[in-house]
Design a protein around this motif. Structure first.
Motif, mmCIF file in Angstrom:
data_model
loop_
_atom_site.group_PDB
_atom_site.id
_atom_site.type_symbol
_atom_site.label_atom_id
_atom_site.label_comp_id
_atom_site.label_asym_id
_atom_site.label_seq_id
_atom_site.Cartn_x
_atom_site.Cartn_y
_atom_site.Cartn_z
ATOM 1 N N MET A 127 0.826 -1.199 0.000
ATOM 2 C CA MET A 127 0.000 0.000 0.000
ATOM 3 C C MET A 127 0.865 1.255 0.000
ATOM 4 N N ASP A 128 1.951 1.199 0.742
ATOM 5 C CA ASP A 128 2.820 2.363 0.843
ATOM 6 C C ASP A 128 3.489 2.663 -0.497
ATOM 7 N N ASP A 129 3.893 1.631 -1.216
ATOM 8 C CA ASP A 129 4.511 1.841 -2.526
ATOM 9 C C ASP A 129 3.523 2.413 -3.526
ATOM 10 N N ALA A 130 2.288 1.965 -3.449
ATOM 11 C CA ALA A 130 1.266 2.487 -4.359
ATOM 12 C C ALA A 130 1.019 3.971 -4.103
ATOM 13 N N LEU A 131 1.052 4.376 -2.843
ATOM 14 C CA LEU A 131 0.851 5.791 -2.500
ATOM 15 C C LEU A 131 1.992 6.648 -3.039
ATOM 16 N N VAL A 132 3.203 6.136 -2.959
ATOM 17 C CA VAL A 132 4.363 6.865 -3.491
ATOM 18 C C VAL A 132 4.263 6.983 -5.008
ATOM 19 N N VAL A 133 3.865 5.912 -5.666
ATOM 20 C CA VAL A 133 3.736 5.939 -7.130
ATOM 21 C C VAL A 133 2.657 6.933 -7.555
ATOM 22 N N VAL A 134 1.529 6.954 -6.855
ATOM 23 C CA VAL A 134 0.462 7.904 -7.181
ATOM 24 C C VAL A 134 0.935 9.338 -6.962
ATOM 25 N N ALA A 135 1.642 9.584 -5.873
ATOM 26 C CA ALA A 135 2.154 10.934 -5.608
ATOM 27 C C ALA A 135 3.166 11.357 -6.667
ATOM 28 N N LEU A 136 4.014 10.428 -7.097
ATOM 29 C CA LEU A 136 4.986 10.749 -8.149
ATOM 30 C C LEU A 136 4.289 11.028 -9.483
ATOM 31 N N LEU A 137 3.271 10.257 -9.800
ATOM 32 C CA LEU A 137 2.526 10.494 -11.041
ATOM 33 C C LEU A 137 1.799 11.841 -11.012
ATOM 34 N N LEU A 138 1.233 12.185 -9.859
ATOM 35 C CA LEU A 138 0.586 13.502 -9.731
ATOM 36 C C LEU A 138 1.601 14.631 -9.871
ATOM 37 N N ALA A 139 2.789 14.446 -9.303
ATOM 38 C CA ALA A 139 3.834 15.465 -9.424
ATOM 39 C C ALA A 139 4.278 15.616 -10.872
ATOM 40 N N ALA A 140 4.434 14.495 -11.575
ATOM 41 C CA ALA A 140 4.836 14.561 -12.985
ATOM 42 C C ALA A 140 3.746 15.222 -13.832
ATOM 43 N N ALA A 141 2.499 14.891 -13.564
ATOM 44 C CA ALA A 141 1.398 15.487 -14.330
ATOM 45 C C ALA A 141 1.263 16.980 -14.065
ATOM 46 N N SER A 142 1.390 17.391 -12.812
ATOM 47 C CA SER A 142 1.256 18.825 -12.518
ATOM 48 C C SER A 142 2.464 19.616 -13.017
ATOM 49 N N ALA A 143 3.643 19.013 -13.029
ATOM 50 C CA ALA A 143 4.816 19.697 -13.585
ATOM 51 C C ALA A 143 4.676 19.863 -15.091
#
Length: 84
Positions: free
Chosen positions: A1-17
């Motif tokens: 679960m923790d890895d999935a949260l990190v991946v989602v946060a990284l994808l959101l950061a890439a999309a917003s950048a």
């Protein structure tokens, strides 16, 4: 679960950048930059760096976009004054 949260946060950061780079209007770009700062603050918190997340929240989400918006406003005002 923790890895999935990190991946989602990284994808959101890439999309917003990517969105911050893609926006052409400087005023809208400042607002998207504020969203990017918020996403990065969440990412830092997820990565267990809450002190860095709080700093990012203050500077990246509030101060920097505010300074950009004030600069854009001043430049647009000065440009309108010279054309008259």
């Amino acid at each position: 679960m923790d890895d999935a949260l990190v991946v989602v946060a990284l994808l959101l950061a890439a999309a917003s950048a990517t969105a911050a780079v893609a926006v052409r209007d400087p005023a809208r770009q400042a607002l998207v930059l504020s969203l990017l700062g918020l996403v990065l603050a969440v990412l830092f918190t997820v990565l267990q760096a809450p002190d860095v997340g709080l700093s990012q929240l203050a500077v990246g989400s509030a101060v920097t976009p505010l300074l950009i918006l004030l600069s854009v406003r001043k430049v647009r005002r000065r440009g309108k004054g010279e054309t008259r």
